[in-house]
Design a protein around this motif. Structure first.
Motif, mmCIF file in Angstrom:
data_model
loop_
_atom_site.group_PDB
_atom_site.id
_atom_site.type_symbol
_atom_site.label_atom_id
_atom_site.label_comp_id
_atom_site.label_asym_id
_atom_site.label_seq_id
_atom_site.Cartn_x
_atom_site.Cartn_y
_atom_site.Cartn_z
ATOM 1 N N ALA A 173 0.751 -1.222 0.222
ATOM 2 C CA ALA A 173 0.051 -0.077 0.062
ATOM 3 C C ALA A 173 0.779 1.294 0.016
ATOM 4 C CB ALA A 173 -0.990 -0.212 1.222
ATOM 5 N N ASN A 174 1.983 1.227 0.711
ATOM 6 C CA ASN A 174 2.949 2.426 0.872
ATOM 7 C C ASN A 174 3.714 2.526 -0.699
ATOM 8 O OD1 ASN A 174 2.514 3.163 3.680
ATOM 9 N ND2 ASN A 174 3.937 1.774 4.429
ATOM 10 N N ASP A 214 0.878 6.272 6.753
ATOM 11 C CA ASP A 214 1.176 4.850 7.129
ATOM 12 C C ASP A 214 0.276 4.758 8.702
ATOM 13 O OD1 ASP A 214 1.494 2.393 8.153
ATOM 14 O OD2 ASP A 214 3.614 2.293 7.329
ATOM 15 N N SER A 264 -2.547 4.156 4.255
ATOM 16 C CA SER A 264 -1.879 2.616 4.293
ATOM 17 C C SER A 264 -2.515 1.987 5.559
ATOM 18 C CB SER A 264 -0.509 2.576 4.048
ATOM 19 O OG SER A 264 -0.143 3.088 2.734
ATOM 20 N N LEU A 267 -4.842 0.360 0.617
ATOM 21 C CA LEU A 267 -4.706 1.717 0.522
ATOM 22 C C LEU A 267 -6.155 2.369 0.298
ATOM 23 C CD1 LEU A 267 -2.713 4.097 0.036
ATOM 24 C CD2 LEU A 267 -2.693 3.357 -2.512
#
Length: 200
Positions: free
Chosen positions: A44-45, A149, A170, A185
């Protein structure tokens, strides 16, 4: 395979994914279509940082400026350093002695072509909780995309994504006793992302 709708098992899997999407979206107070499932917060990051920075570079015709904190997880630092190799400029701020981001130095770090700021909500090693809403407001006022995050904060701190002002967020399932190998995400409407992979 939830994408295989020609058999009963595929339909069951699709229903389970749909239910999970609805439950997570309800928890985060977002529309379900804003959530993209990934293999974890690391993916996701990477999707958020690489995908958005490259999309902005295409839109603007040039690589821009990025800001983060030196105490970020490597799943954030490494993609940003990869972008630096691709021609983006990266500012890594050092935290204050309490682990918090120095807000004044953040303000001074913005440049005319700053396109993205990435600051984690709660630190995975020292547990410090950053002033996310204040950071998001600074970014929004400058037209800069804000990524966070929140893997360490999910389930412990109420997360109303839009109220906080986070553009890209995220999350990871295993941090809240969910299955390993699943993350997501969350993308605010209007935020552009280039895919990292095709065909699936």
């Amino acid at each position: 395979n939830p994408s295989s709708r020609q058999n009963r098992l595929g339909l069951y899997a699709a229903a389970a994914v749909s239910l999970a999407r609805e439950e997570i979206s309800s928890c985060l107070k977002i529309k379900p279509e804003r959530l993209i499932f990934t293999s974890g917060a690391t993916e996701a990051n990477n999707l958020a940082l690489l995908g958005h920075a490259r999309a902005k570079a295409l839109e603007n015709g040039a690589a821009g400026h990025l800001i983060t904190l030196s105490t970020e997880h490597h799943a954030v630092l490494d993609p940003l350093r990869q972008l630096e190799k691709e021609g983006f400029r990266l500012t890594e701020l050092s935290p204050d002695s309490d682990g918090l981001i120095p807000i004044q130095r953040l303000k001074e770090s913005f440049q005319n072509d700053t396109i993205l700021v990435s600051i984690m909500f709660a630190n995975n090693e020292i547990g410090v909780v950053q002033p996310i809403k204040e950071i998001a407001s600074l970014c929004r006022n400058r037209g800069v995309t804000f990524h966070s995050d929140v893997a360490q904060a999910l389930g412990y701190i109420p997360l109303d994504v839009d109220n906080l002002g986070i553009d890209l967020m995220s999350i990871s399932a295993h941090k809240i006793y969910g299955p390993k190998g699943i993350g997501a995400l969350i993308i605010r409407d209007g935020i552009s992302i280039l895919p990292l992979q095709w065909g699936g």
